[in-house]
Scaffold this motif. Structure first.
Motif, short mmCIF file in Angstrom:
data_model
loop_
_atom_site.label_atom_id
_atom_site.label_comp_id
_atom_site.label_asym_id
_atom_site.label_seq_id
_atom_site.Cartn_x
_atom_site.Cartn_y
_atom_site.Cartn_z
N GLY A 108 0.78 -1.23 0.00
CA GLY A 108 0.00 0.00 0.00
C GLY A 108 0.81 1.27 0.00
N ILE A 109 2.13 1.18 -0.05
CA ILE A 109 2.97 2.37 -0.08
C ILE A 109 2.92 2.98 -1.48
N LYS A 110 2.45 4.21 -1.58
CA LYS A 110 2.33 4.89 -2.87
C LYS A 110 3.56 5.76 -3.11
N VAL A 111 4.13 5.59 -4.29
CA VAL A 111 5.36 6.30 -4.64
C VAL A 111 5.08 7.29 -5.76
N LEU A 112 5.45 8.54 -5.55
CA LEU A 112 5.33 9.57 -6.58
C LEU A 112 6.71 9.88 -7.14
N VAL A 113 6.82 9.90 -8.45
CA VAL A 113 8.08 10.22 -9.12
C VAL A 113 8.02 11.65 -9.59
N GLY A 114 8.82 12.53 -8.99
CA GLY A 114 8.72 13.95 -9.28
C GLY A 114 10.03 14.59 -9.69
N ILE A 164 8.42 9.98 -2.11
CA ILE A 164 8.69 10.73 -3.33
C ILE A 164 10.06 10.34 -3.85
N LEU A 165 10.11 9.89 -5.10
CA LEU A 165 11.37 9.68 -5.80
C LEU A 165 11.65 10.96 -6.56
N LEU A 166 12.69 11.68 -6.14
CA LEU A 166 12.95 13.01 -6.68
C LEU A 166 14.13 13.00 -7.64
N ASP A 167 13.88 13.49 -8.84
CA ASP A 167 14.89 13.61 -9.90
C ASP A 167 16.20 14.18 -9.34
N ASN A 168 17.29 13.44 -9.51
CA ASN A 168 18.56 13.89 -8.93
C ASN A 168 19.50 14.53 -9.95
N ARG A 169 19.03 14.78 -11.16
CA ARG A 169 19.91 15.31 -12.20
C ARG A 169 20.33 16.74 -11.91
N THR A 170 21.55 17.06 -12.35
CA THR A 170 22.05 18.42 -12.24
C THR A 170 21.08 19.36 -12.96
#
Length: 344
Positions: free
Chosen positions: A220-226, A281-287
């Protein structure tokens, strides 16, 4: 396709204003031909190619001998490096403003490769030609699209050497992208039975099994990719990226945006950034993308349940497709799922 640094609003990014100066002379000096453009390459005696590779655009890429002067997209070059295949030049995010290695450069020594272009839509064709390339390698996110080749000069670039593209979007999943990158590395001389490579593959497979276990143990853990930019917050769909599709197959539950732009993400103003609730939240790590410290200035970010709970994990938006690097990505996501609490 992940968003490029210079253009977060379109699928293909900004079109370059024009070709490089003196390109015609460079093409003449290197003997560019249409056969190189379409990937047919030169043939050896009897019409048989000494080196060939069928890429993920369905093209038979060939050369008289195994390519040595290789120029590649930075992330792809980093993957080849992990297999022991070196490149002469790279294009794509390689060095940060302070001269350090960009996250997409992986373990490569960025001071030992020629940088053809360091940002999106930048590609020095004359410098590329001077390297006398035998092969160009990059990724492809959508049909007939070479990642990080500027549209304005793409055709000129493709005349200089055969090009191979590895699929990382659409129906492709991370395990398939890994296998195809390994296939390419093998064709270029890599030993896939090398202990380091064998151990890395085993580590990736073990990490994948643990991620599956984690999703079952903490359902049930909801992950948002932002991804954060100055004016917009982007929420990615898991449907078209190799990494997210693979994680989904292992049981990760993603937030799926309902107004996807161009097949990859939904663009939200910061006033509406809290539209979707999530536990992680999976947060974009790009420069070039906003990181948690910078995002503190955005009130809607601070109000997100996952942010309040401190459940933010960096997302490697453009993975380096070697088993070593992808194992690390899966392991980090597994930790995030294992430690997450339901807050949405």
């Amino acid at each position: 396709m992940p968003k490029s640094r210079s253009s977060l609003l379109t699928r293909r990014g900004l079109i370059a204003a024009g070709g490089a100066l003196g390109l015609v002379a460079a093409l003449t000096a290197c003997g560019g031909s249409d056969s190189a453009k379409d990937g047919s390459g030169d043939k050896g005696t009897g019409g048989a190619a000494a080196w060939s590779f069928k890429d993920d655009m369905g093209k038979d890429v060939t050369a008289k001998s195994t390519p040595k002067n290789i120029v590649a997209f930075t992330g792809t070059a980093a993957a080849l490096y992990d297999y022991g295949v070196g490149v002469k030049g790279v294009f794509g995010p390689t060095k940060t403003a302070d001269g350090k290695a960009d996250v997409q450069a992986g373990s490569m020594d960025v001071n030992k490769v020629e940088v053809i272009g360091n940002v999106y839509d930048e590609f020095n064709v004359e410098k590329y030609a001077s390297l006398q390339p035998d092969l160009l390698v990059t990724n492809t996110w959508e049909k007939d699209s070479y990642w990080y080749l500027p549209e304005a000069s793409k055709d000129k670039i493709l005349k200089l050497a055969p090009a191979a593209a590895i699929g990382v979007g659409g129906d492709v999943t991370m395990d398939k992208a890994l296998a195809r990158t390994a296939d390419l590395a093998k064709s270029l001389g890599a030993d896939l039975n090398d202990k380091k490579t064998v151990d890395a593959k085993a580590r990736f497979e073990a990490a994948s099994a643990k991620l599956r276990e984690a999703t079952k143990a903490n359902p049930g853990i909801k992950v948002l990719v932002g991804s954060g930019a100055a004016d917009l917050f982007y929420v990615s769909t898991p449907a078209t990226s190799a990494d997210l599709k693979y994680f989904q197959s292992l049981g990760v539950e993603f937030v799926t945006p309902d107004k996807v732009d161009g097949g990859f993400f939904e663009s939200l103003s910061w006033e509406n950034a809290g539209k979707y609730q999530a536990d992680v939240i999976l947060l974009d790590n790009r420069t070039g993308t906003l990181q948690p410290e910078e995002l503190k200035a955005k009130p809607t970010w601070a109000e997100m349940p996952a942010v309040k709970a401190g459940q933010i994990t960096p997302r490697v938006t453009e993975p380096i497709y070697s088993y070593e690097k992808c194992a690390q990505i899966v392991e980090e996501l597994t930790k995030a799922i294992q430690n997450a609490k339901k807050v949405s």
